[in-house]
Design a protein around this motif. Structure first.
Motif, PDB file in Angstrom:
ATOM      1  N   TYR A 104      55.641  92.132  12.069  1.00 35.07           N
ATOM      2  CA  TYR A 104      55.737  90.848  12.405  1.00 35.07           C
ATOM      3  C   TYR A 104      56.692  90.818  13.680  1.00 35.07           C
ATOM      4  O   TYR A 104      56.638  90.011  14.577  1.00 35.07           O
ATOM      5  N   ALA A 105      57.763  91.667  13.819  1.00 40.08           N
ATOM      6  CA  ALA A 105      58.576  91.712  14.721  1.00 40.08           C
ATOM      7  C   ALA A 105      57.801  91.991  16.009  1.00 40.08           C
ATOM      8  O   ALA A 105      58.115  91.551  17.276  1.00 40.08           O
ATOM      9  N   ILE A 106      56.999  93.051  15.937  1.00 38.93           N
ATOM     10  CA  ILE A 106      56.061  93.492  17.241  1.00 38.93           C
ATOM     11  C   ILE A 106      55.117  92.246  17.466  1.00 38.93           C
ATOM     12  O   ILE A 106      55.143  92.281  18.689  1.00 38.93           O
ATOM     13  N   TYR A 107      54.708  91.661  16.789  1.00 41.09           N
ATOM     14  CA  TYR A 107      53.936  90.495  16.964  1.00 41.09           C
ATOM     15  C   TYR A 107      54.643  89.491  17.818  1.00 41.09           C
ATOM     16  O   TYR A 107      54.232  88.794  18.936  1.00 41.09           O
ATOM     17  N   ARG A 108      55.947  89.207  17.265  1.00 40.85           N
ATOM     18  CA  ARG A 108      56.729  88.309  17.968  1.00 40.85           C
ATOM     19  C   ARG A 108      57.299  88.474  19.368  1.00 40.85           C
ATOM     20  O   ARG A 108      57.138  87.924  20.518  1.00 40.85           O
ATOM     21  N   GLU A 109      57.447  90.101  19.694  1.00 38.01           N
ATOM     22  CA  GLU A 109      57.925  90.335  20.847  1.00 38.01           C
ATOM     23  C   GLU A 109      56.669  90.201  21.689  1.00 38.01           C
ATOM     24  O   GLU A 109      56.634  89.837  22.888  1.00 38.01           O
ATOM     25  N   ALA A 110      55.621  90.523  21.463  1.00 37.01           N
ATOM     26  CA  ALA A 110      54.314  90.542  22.058  1.00 37.01           C
ATOM     27  C   ALA A 110      54.127  89.105  22.544  1.00 37.01           C
ATOM     28  O   ALA A 110      53.601  89.005  23.652  1.00 37.01           O
ATOM     29  N   GLU A 111      54.264  88.218  21.482  1.00 37.35           N
ATOM     30  CA  GLU A 111      53.828  86.780  22.038  1.00 37.35           C
ATOM     31  C   GLU A 111      55.010  86.237  23.051  1.00 37.35           C
ATOM     32  O   GLU A 111      54.381  85.423  23.892  1.00 37.35           O
ATOM     33  N   LYS A 112      56.246  86.732  23.073  1.00 39.78           N
ATOM     34  CA  LYS A 112      57.099  86.308  23.870  1.00 39.78           C
ATOM     35  C   LYS A 112      56.590  86.818  25.216  1.00 39.78           C
ATOM     36  O   LYS A 112      56.674  86.083  26.358  1.00 39.78           O
ATOM     37  N   ASP A 113      56.093  87.923  25.589  1.00 40.64           N
ATOM     38  CA  ASP A 113      55.762  88.576  26.663  1.00 40.64           C
ATOM     39  C   ASP A 113      54.583  87.773  27.229  1.00 40.64           C
ATOM     40  O   ASP A 113      54.357  87.451  28.450  1.00 40.64           O
ATOM     41  N   VAL A 114      53.682  87.313  26.385  1.00 41.67           N
ATOM     42  CA  VAL A 114      52.462  86.532  26.676  1.00 41.67           C
ATOM     43  C   VAL A 114      53.035  85.076  27.249  1.00 41.67           C
ATOM     44  O   VAL A 114      52.337  84.622  28.184  1.00 41.67           O
ATOM     45  N   LYS A 115      53.982  84.738  26.449  1.00 39.07           N
ATOM     46  CA  LYS A 115      54.524  83.163  26.931  1.00 39.07           C
ATOM     47  C   LYS A 115      55.235  83.581  28.474  1.00 39.07           C
ATOM     48  O   LYS A 115      54.985  82.325  29.261  1.00 39.07           O
ATOM     49  N   GLU A 116      55.798  84.593  28.597  1.00 38.13           N
ATOM     50  CA  GLU A 116      56.400  84.765  29.904  1.00 38.13           C
ATOM     51  C   GLU A 116      55.623  85.132  30.967  1.00 38.13           C
ATOM     52  O   GLU A 116      55.469  84.658  32.276  1.00 38.13           O
ATOM     53  N   ASN A 117      54.288  86.072  30.935  1.00 36.83           N
ATOM     54  CA  ASN A 117      53.647  86.644  31.788  1.00 36.83           C
ATOM     55  C   ASN A 117      52.162  86.188  31.863  1.00 36.83           C
ATOM     56  O   ASN A 117      51.444  86.529  32.706  1.00 36.83           O
ATOM     57  N   GLY A 118      51.824  85.319  30.759  1.00 36.99           N
ATOM     58  CA  GLY A 118      50.349  84.871  30.625  1.00 36.99           C
ATOM     59  C   GLY A 118      49.533  85.804  29.895  1.00 36.99           C
ATOM     60  O   GLY A 118      49.891  86.979  29.626  1.00 36.99           O
ATOM     61  N   ILE A 119      48.355  85.246  29.476  1.00 39.62           N
ATOM     62  CA  ILE A 119      47.314  86.054  29.086  1.00 39.62           C
ATOM     63  C   ILE A 119      46.770  87.161  29.774  1.00 39.62           C
ATOM     64  O   ILE A 119      46.195  88.130  29.483  1.00 39.62           O
ATOM     65  N   PHE A 120      46.512  86.781  31.189  1.00 41.64           N
ATOM     66  CA  PHE A 120      45.901  87.527  32.206  1.00 41.64           C
ATOM     67  C   PHE A 120      46.886  88.268  32.989  1.00 41.64           C
ATOM     68  O   PHE A 120      47.917  87.883  33.437  1.00 41.64           O
ATOM     69  N   MET A 121      46.412  89.450  33.643  1.00 44.95           N
ATOM     70  CA  MET A 121      47.406  90.415  34.331  1.00 44.95           C
ATOM     71  C   MET A 121      47.627  89.609  35.735  1.00 44.95           C
ATOM     72  O   MET A 121      46.728  89.270  36.370  1.00 44.95           O
ATOM     73  N   GLU A 122      48.836  89.789  36.111  1.00 42.11           N
ATOM     74  CA  GLU A 122      49.353  89.434  37.475  1.00 42.11           C
ATOM     75  C   GLU A 122      49.174  90.833  38.292  1.00 42.11           C
ATOM     76  O   GLU A 122      49.842  91.729  38.099  1.00 42.11           O
ATOM     77  N   VAL A 123      48.359  90.783  39.620  1.00 40.10           N
ATOM     78  CA  VAL A 123      48.160  91.986  40.400  1.00 40.10           C
ATOM     79  C   VAL A 123      49.002  91.699  41.752  1.00 40.10           C
ATOM     80  O   VAL A 123      48.764  90.777  42.106  1.00 40.10           O
TER      81      VAL A 123
END
Length: 174
Positions: free
Chosen positions: A81-100
């Motif tokens: 659950y904690a891993i999910y929440r951290e990944a969710e935070k990353d997706v909120k900050e950086n988006g679903i797709f990669m910034e190149v």
């Protein structure tokens, strides 16, 4: 009746006789007989998000036949659950797709080559945190199911099949 799925007495809506209630209560008690209860405080090795989740679900787990023996599964659930929440935070900050990012070279009016950093969102590459979220959600559901944290899993508690005594003709006709 053997093979039928067993529902916990507290969540069953069927009207039982006193004898059926006593039998079902005995089966539930026997399933966790002699096992230590689940500790209330979260283990220290869990990170703060996992500790919070442990303490959040602990109270409700007291109504289920989850014991200290199941603590490892609960800890895995909380960790995922904690891993999910951290990944969710990353997706909120950086988006679903990669910034190149890449350096684009261009020539000035006086003939000098200058490099500028150019960035764009590459929709063909997803953020690795999305994959982490997917893996974590699968593991969360698996652990939650094992602990009885989902509706389906709470309804799938089995009772050992009763040995049915074969009736003879003497039993039937006296």
């Amino acid at each position: 009746m053997s093979g039928r799925k067993f529902k916990v007495l507290e969540t069953n809506k069927k009207n039982f006789t006193k004898n059926e209630i006593a039998d079902r209560k005995a089966i539930q008690d026997k399933a966790s007989d002699g096992l230590k209860t689940l500790q209330k405080s979260a283990p220290n090795h869990l990170n703060p998000i996992a500790r919070y989740e442990y303490e959040r679900v602990w109270e409700d787990l007291q109504n289920l036949p989850v014991k200290n023996l199941d603590r490892a599964v609960l800890e895995m659930y909380c960790t995922w659950y904690a891993i999910y929440r951290e990944a969710e935070k990353d997706v909120k900050e950086n988006g679903i797709f990669m910034e190149v990012s890449y350096f684009e070279e261009s020539e000035d009016t006086d003939g000098k080559i200058k490099k500028e950093l150019a960035t764009f969102i590459d929709k063909s590459k997803k953020n690795p945190a999305v994959t982490v979220m997917n893996d974590a959600s699968s593991n969360i559901m698996r652990c939650a199911s094992n602990l009885g944290l989902t509706v389906d899993s709470r309804l799938r508690i089995y009772t050992p099949p009763k040995e049915e005594k074969k009736q003879t003709l003497a039993d039937l006709f006296g």
